[in-house]
Design a protein around this motif. Structure first.
Motif, short mmCIF file in Angstrom:
data_model
loop_
_atom_site.label_atom_id
_atom_site.label_comp_id
_atom_site.label_asym_id
_atom_site.label_seq_id
_atom_site.Cartn_x
_atom_site.Cartn_y
_atom_site.Cartn_z
N ARG A 121 0.83 -1.20 0.00
CA ARG A 121 0.00 0.00 0.00
C ARG A 121 0.87 1.26 0.00
N ALA A 122 1.92 1.23 0.80
CA ALA A 122 2.81 2.39 0.87
C ALA A 122 3.49 2.64 -0.47
N GLU A 123 3.88 1.57 -1.15
CA GLU A 123 4.52 1.72 -2.46
C GLU A 123 3.52 2.25 -3.48
N TRP A 124 2.28 1.74 -3.41
CA TRP A 124 1.23 2.23 -4.33
C TRP A 124 1.00 3.73 -4.11
N LEU A 125 0.91 4.13 -2.84
CA LEU A 125 0.70 5.54 -2.53
C LEU A 125 1.86 6.39 -3.04
N ARG A 126 3.08 5.89 -2.89
CA ARG A 126 4.24 6.63 -3.36
C ARG A 126 4.16 6.85 -4.87
N GLN A 127 3.85 5.80 -5.60
CA GLN A 127 3.74 5.89 -7.05
C GLN A 127 2.60 6.82 -7.47
N ALA A 128 1.46 6.67 -6.79
CA ALA A 128 0.29 7.47 -7.14
C ALA A 128 0.54 8.95 -6.88
N ARG A 129 1.13 9.25 -5.74
CA ARG A 129 1.43 10.64 -5.42
C ARG A 129 2.43 11.23 -6.41
N SER A 130 3.43 10.45 -6.77
CA SER A 130 4.42 10.92 -7.73
C SER A 130 3.77 11.23 -9.07
N HIS A 131 2.87 10.36 -9.51
CA HIS A 131 2.17 10.56 -10.78
C HIS A 131 1.33 11.84 -10.72
N LEU A 132 0.54 11.99 -9.65
CA LEU A 132 -0.35 13.15 -9.54
C LEU A 132 0.45 14.44 -9.42
N ARG A 133 1.55 14.39 -8.70
CA ARG A 133 2.38 15.58 -8.51
C ARG A 133 2.93 16.05 -9.87
N ALA A 134 3.34 15.09 -10.68
CA ALA A 134 3.90 15.43 -11.99
C ALA A 134 2.82 15.87 -12.98
N ALA A 135 1.61 15.33 -12.81
CA ALA A 135 0.55 15.58 -13.78
C ALA A 135 -0.18 16.89 -13.56
N ASP A 136 -0.20 17.38 -12.30
CA ASP A 136 -1.08 18.50 -11.98
C ASP A 136 -0.43 19.36 -10.89
N PRO A 137 -0.01 20.57 -11.22
CA PRO A 137 0.65 21.41 -10.21
C PRO A 137 -0.25 21.77 -9.03
N VAL A 138 -1.55 21.83 -9.25
CA VAL A 138 -2.47 22.12 -8.14
C VAL A 138 -2.44 20.96 -7.14
N LEU A 139 -2.52 19.75 -7.65
CA LEU A 139 -2.44 18.59 -6.77
C LEU A 139 -1.06 18.46 -6.13
N ALA A 140 -0.04 18.85 -6.85
CA ALA A 140 1.32 18.81 -6.28
C ALA A 140 1.38 19.64 -5.01
N ARG A 141 0.75 20.82 -5.05
CA ARG A 141 0.74 21.68 -3.85
C ARG A 141 -0.06 21.03 -2.72
N LEU A 142 -1.22 20.46 -3.04
CA LEU A 142 -2.05 19.81 -2.02
C LEU A 142 -1.30 18.63 -1.39
N ILE A 143 -0.63 17.86 -2.22
CA ILE A 143 0.12 16.70 -1.73
C ILE A 143 1.28 17.13 -0.84
N ASP A 144 2.01 18.13 -1.29
CA ASP A 144 3.18 18.59 -0.52
C ASP A 144 2.76 19.23 0.80
N ASP A 145 1.56 19.82 0.84
CA ASP A 145 1.06 20.43 2.07
C ASP A 145 0.60 19.39 3.08
N ARG A 146 0.42 18.14 2.64
CA ARG A 146 -0.15 17.09 3.49
C ARG A 146 0.71 15.82 3.44
N PRO A 147 1.93 15.88 3.95
CA PRO A 147 2.86 14.74 3.81
C PRO A 147 2.39 13.48 4.52
N ASP A 148 1.56 13.60 5.54
CA ASP A 148 1.13 12.43 6.30
C ASP A 148 -0.31 12.03 5.99
#
Length: 224
Positions: A13-40
């Motif tokens: 699950r942790a690996e899936w989340l890592r991959q999914a977050r990486s994909h979303l961060r690269a695909a959408d700068p708005v989501l990149a900000r939301l993801i980076d603001d919520r590391p946990d």
């Protein structure tokens, strides 16, 4: 001979989340900000606040929540659970129970009719929970939205809650549309098609992206 290492679902699950977050961060700068603001951020943490649900239970939850606030939905759900010893009813129990009991618990007659119709189809063999659970998203949607009172929003929520589907978005959800308006700094409330267009870049992780937007709408950054 050494045995194969045990499968660790938490590590997977942790690996899936890592991959999914990486994909979303690269695909959408708005989501990149939301993801980076919520590391946990744990996208399924809110699920721990819900009773255990199979697909029928999740559909019952979603139908109950149609046109209701989250607190009102939970109050009604608690009254329904109280009728069955603290759990949600099975399809057979739904049919065996006086419909008036569900009306007294807070369901409208229309919602009672919808849930009894679904329960009847599951009980007489027209539908099967096992078969439904294995269908692709579009086929599952077609089967369930054929039932009066069950629309796309109801099925989409059940896909996430009961089946853990990873690429689901709820374009008709008012709270999500408001969250998109704020996150993307729109000067209007986006229509469903606009939400779907924005969400296209999130594939195949639209469920996770949706969770981040809900988090941004309801919880301050750093407390998610």
């Amino acid at each position: 001979m050494t045995s194969a290492p045990a499968h660790d679902p938490l590590a997977s699950r942790a690996e899936w989340l890592r991959q999914a977050r990486s994909h979303l961060r690269a695909a959408d700068p708005v989501l990149a900000r939301l993801i980076d603001d919520r590391p946990d951020f744990d996208p399924r943490a809110w699920m721990t606040q819900l009773p255990p649900m199979d697909l029928y239970g999740a559909l019952l939850f979603q139908v109950t929540g149609q046109q209701l606030s989250v607190p009102a939905t939970r109050r009604t759900l608690a009254r329904i659970q109280a009728l069955f010893g603290g759990r949600l009813p099975s399809p057979a129990e739904m049919l065996e129970t006086d419909p008036g009991k569900f009306r007294e618990a807070g369901l409208s007659w229309r919602k009672v009719s919808t849930l009894r119709d679904l329960a009847a189809r599951l009980s007489d063999g027209r539908l099967s929970l096992d078969v439904l659970s294995g269908l692709p998203d579009d086929e599952l949607m077609a089967e369930l939205t054929a039932i009066p009172g069950i629309g796309p929003w109801t099925v989409q929520g059940a896909m996430i809650i009961a089946l853990g589907r990873e690429d689901v978005v709820l374009p008709g959800d008012l709270a999500l549309r408001k969250a998109v308006r704020v996150a993307y700094q729109l000067d209007h409330l986006p229509a469903q098609q606009e939400v779907l267009a924005i969400a296209e870049k999130w594939r195949p992780y639209r469920s996770l992206a949706t969770s981040y937007l809900f988090s941004a709408a309801f919880e301050p950054a750093g407390n998610a």
